[in-house]
Design a protein around this motif. Structure first.
Motif, PDB file in Angstrom:
ATOM      1  N   MET A  36       0.812  -1.211   0.000  1.00  9.31           N
ATOM      2  CA  MET A  36       0.000   0.000   0.000  1.00  9.31           C
ATOM      3  C   MET A  36       0.857   1.278   0.000  1.00  9.31           C
ATOM      4  O   MET A  36       0.316   2.377   0.040  1.00  9.31           O
ATOM      5  N   ALA A  37       2.166   1.142  -0.082  1.00 13.34           N
ATOM      6  CA  ALA A  37       3.067   2.283   0.072  1.00 13.34           C
ATOM      7  C   ALA A  37       2.759   3.429  -0.895  1.00 13.34           C
ATOM      8  O   ALA A  37       2.700   4.596  -0.486  1.00 13.34           O
ATOM      9  N   GLU A  38       2.559   3.130  -2.165  1.00 13.15           N
ATOM     10  CA  GLU A  38       2.296   4.182  -3.147  1.00 13.15           C
ATOM     11  C   GLU A  38       0.929   4.823  -2.890  1.00 13.15           C
ATOM     12  O   GLU A  38       0.774   6.037  -3.029  1.00 13.15           O
ATOM     13  N   CYS A  39      -0.026   4.031  -2.493  1.00 11.84           N
ATOM     14  CA  CYS A  39      -1.353   4.548  -2.162  1.00 11.84           C
ATOM     15  C   CYS A  39      -1.247   5.515  -0.971  1.00 11.84           C
ATOM     16  O   CYS A  39      -1.799   6.616  -0.992  1.00 11.84           O
ATOM     17  N   ILE A  40      -0.524   5.105   0.039  1.00 10.99           N
ATOM     18  CA  ILE A  40      -0.328   5.938   1.233  1.00 10.99           C
ATOM     19  C   ILE A  40       0.355   7.251   0.857  1.00 10.99           C
ATOM     20  O   ILE A  40      -0.069   8.332   1.274  1.00 10.99           O
ATOM     21  N   ARG A  41       1.410   7.165   0.061  1.00 13.30           N
ATOM     22  CA  ARG A  41       2.146   8.365  -0.343  1.00 13.30           C
ATOM     23  C   ARG A  41       1.237   9.325  -1.107  1.00 13.30           C
ATOM     24  O   ARG A  41       1.194  10.528  -0.830  1.00 13.30           O
ATOM     25  N   LEU A  42       0.491   8.800  -2.073  1.00 12.69           N
ATOM     26  CA  LEU A  42      -0.374   9.660  -2.868  1.00 12.69           C
ATOM     27  C   LEU A  42      -1.565  10.184  -2.069  1.00 12.69           C
ATOM     28  O   LEU A  42      -2.013  11.318  -2.297  1.00 12.69           O
ATOM     29  N   LYS A  73      -4.135  17.086 -11.296  1.00  9.13           N
ATOM     30  CA  LYS A  73      -3.159  16.050 -11.654  1.00  9.13           C
ATOM     31  C   LYS A  73      -2.891  15.123 -10.472  1.00  9.13           C
ATOM     32  O   LYS A  73      -2.815  13.896 -10.627  1.00  9.13           O
ATOM     33  N   ILE A  74      -2.745  15.704  -9.282  1.00  6.21           N
ATOM     34  CA  ILE A  74      -2.480  14.903  -8.087  1.00  6.21           C
ATOM     35  C   ILE A  74      -3.697  14.042  -7.750  1.00  6.21           C
ATOM     36  O   ILE A  74      -3.559  12.864  -7.416  1.00  6.21           O
ATOM     37  N   ASN A  80      -6.147   6.997  -9.520  1.00  5.10           N
ATOM     38  CA  ASN A  80      -5.681   5.860 -10.322  1.00  5.10           C
ATOM     39  C   ASN A  80      -5.011   4.803  -9.447  1.00  5.10           C
ATOM     40  O   ASN A  80      -5.193   3.603  -9.667  1.00  5.10           O
ATOM     41  N   GLU A  81      -4.237   5.246  -8.472  1.00  6.19           N
ATOM     42  CA  GLU A  81      -3.578   4.291  -7.569  1.00  6.19           C
ATOM     43  C   GLU A  81      -4.604   3.605  -6.667  1.00  6.19           C
ATOM     44  O   GLU A  81      -4.586   2.381  -6.516  1.00  6.19           O
ATOM     45  N   CYS A  82      -5.491   4.381  -6.082  1.00  7.92           N
ATOM     46  CA  CYS A  82      -6.494   3.801  -5.176  1.00  7.92           C
ATOM     47  C   CYS A  82      -7.381   2.795  -5.909  1.00  7.92           C
ATOM     48  O   CYS A  82      -7.769   1.779  -5.337  1.00  7.92           O
ATOM     49  N   ALA A  94     -10.853   6.794  -4.407  1.00  8.39           N
ATOM     50  CA  ALA A  94     -10.716   6.981  -5.860  1.00  8.39           C
ATOM     51  C   ALA A  94     -11.886   7.788  -6.401  1.00  8.39           C
ATOM     52  O   ALA A  94     -11.707   8.719  -7.191  1.00  8.39           O
ATOM     53  N   GLU A  95     -13.081   7.449  -5.957  1.00  7.64           N
ATOM     54  CA  GLU A  95     -14.281   8.153  -6.407  1.00  7.64           C
ATOM     55  C   GLU A  95     -14.207   9.643  -6.037  1.00  7.64           C
ATOM     56  O   GLU A  95     -14.484  10.513  -6.865  1.00  7.64           O
TER      57      GLU A  95
END
Length: 108
Positions: A36-42, A73-74, A80-82, A94-95
């Motif tokens: 989940m690291a990228e999800c957490i970061r974003l 953009k963010i 997209n990640e979620c 995401a929604e």
């Protein structure tokens, strides 16, 4: 534009910030936190940017369009990640992110 004219965008920003903060906290409690690291970061990036833009619009910033463009953009990157994760908190995040990205594009 006065901040009253941005009211629907401000609402979307606030909802997205809340969803990202909830997702961030929930992701930290998942069994495989490394996955989940990228999800957490974003989630953090998105929540911080939405909060900043919300405050800036209330202050009637002259940089609304530029900040909204970056925020969109963010939000899209976070959404997209979620979207890749089946957890309910990720799907709701995401929604909220995609809704917020659209709102930001309306003023970018």
């Amino acid at each position: 534009m006065s901040h009253e004219q941005y009211q629907s965008v401000i609402q979307s920003l606030h909802e997205c910030m809340e969803a990202c903060n909830h997702c961030y906290d929930s992701c930290l409690k998942e069994e495989d936190v490394k996955m989940m690291a990228e999800c957490i970061r974003l989630d953090r990036e998105c929540a911080d940017m939405c909060s900043y833009l919300e405050q800036s619009l209330v202050r009637n910033t002259p940089f609304a369009a530029e900040l909204a463009n970056v925020c969109a953009k963010i939000c899209e990157a976070c959404g997209n990640e979620c979207q890749k994760h089946n957890h309910e908190h990720c799907q709701k995040c995401a929604e909220a992110c995609f809704k917020c990205a659209d709102a930001c594009k309306s003023i970018a």
